[in-house]
Write a protein that holds these residues in place. Structure first.
Motif, short mmCIF file in Angstrom:
data_model
loop_
_atom_site.label_atom_id
_atom_site.label_comp_id
_atom_site.label_asym_id
_atom_site.label_seq_id
_atom_site.Cartn_x
_atom_site.Cartn_y
_atom_site.Cartn_z
N ALA A 113 0.83 -1.20 0.00
CA ALA A 113 0.00 0.00 0.00
C ALA A 113 0.87 1.26 0.00
N ALA A 114 1.96 1.25 0.75
CA ALA A 114 2.86 2.41 0.78
C ALA A 114 3.52 2.61 -0.58
N ILE A 115 3.92 1.54 -1.23
CA ILE A 115 4.54 1.65 -2.56
C ILE A 115 3.55 2.21 -3.56
N GLU A 116 2.30 1.75 -3.49
CA GLU A 116 1.27 2.28 -4.40
C GLU A 116 1.07 3.78 -4.18
N LYS A 117 1.01 4.21 -2.93
CA LYS A 117 0.81 5.63 -2.64
C LYS A 117 2.00 6.46 -3.11
N ILE A 118 3.19 5.95 -2.93
CA ILE A 118 4.38 6.68 -3.38
C ILE A 118 4.39 6.79 -4.91
N GLU A 119 4.04 5.70 -5.59
CA GLU A 119 3.99 5.74 -7.06
C GLU A 119 2.92 6.70 -7.55
N LEU A 120 1.76 6.72 -6.91
CA LEU A 120 0.68 7.64 -7.28
C LEU A 120 1.13 9.08 -7.05
N PHE A 121 1.78 9.36 -5.95
CA PHE A 121 2.26 10.69 -5.65
C PHE A 121 3.31 11.11 -6.69
N HIS A 122 4.18 10.18 -7.03
CA HIS A 122 5.25 10.47 -8.01
C HIS A 122 4.64 10.75 -9.39
N ARG A 123 3.63 9.97 -9.78
CA ARG A 123 2.98 10.20 -11.08
C ARG A 123 2.27 11.55 -11.11
N GLN A 124 1.64 11.92 -10.00
CA GLN A 124 0.92 13.20 -9.96
C GLN A 124 1.88 14.37 -10.02
N ASN A 125 3.09 14.22 -9.47
CA ASN A 125 4.05 15.33 -9.48
C ASN A 125 4.78 15.43 -10.79
N LEU A 126 4.80 14.35 -11.59
CA LEU A 126 5.46 14.42 -12.89
C LEU A 126 4.60 15.15 -13.92
N GLN A 127 3.32 15.13 -13.74
CA GLN A 127 2.43 15.76 -14.74
C GLN A 127 2.36 17.24 -14.61
#
Length: 65
Positions: A51-65
């Motif tokens: 769950a932590a990895i998913e949240k980090i990946e989602l946060f990273h994807r949102q900041n790349l856009q």
């Protein structure tokens, strides 16, 4: 009753065998409970790590856009 007290060897061996079985069952039950608890904690760790990895990946994807 006095015959049982006088013949200690006839009582001692069965008593030791019964005591050994009780202690063995007790230790095996404690070991099984510990193993079950350890498996539960391992499963929770894997769940929350994922769950932590998913949240980090989602946060990273949102900041790349």
């Amino acid at each position: 009753m006095s015959h049982m007290l006088g013949n200690e060897r006839g009582v001692f061996f069965p008593a030791v065998v019964i005591l050994l079985m009780v202690v063995t069952i007790f230790l095996l039950s404690i070991t099984a409970a510990y193993q079950s608890k350890y498996q539960t904690f391992t499963a929770l760790e894997m769940f929350y790590t994922g769950a932590a990895i998913e949240k980090i990946e989602l946060f990273h994807r949102q900041n790349l856009q």
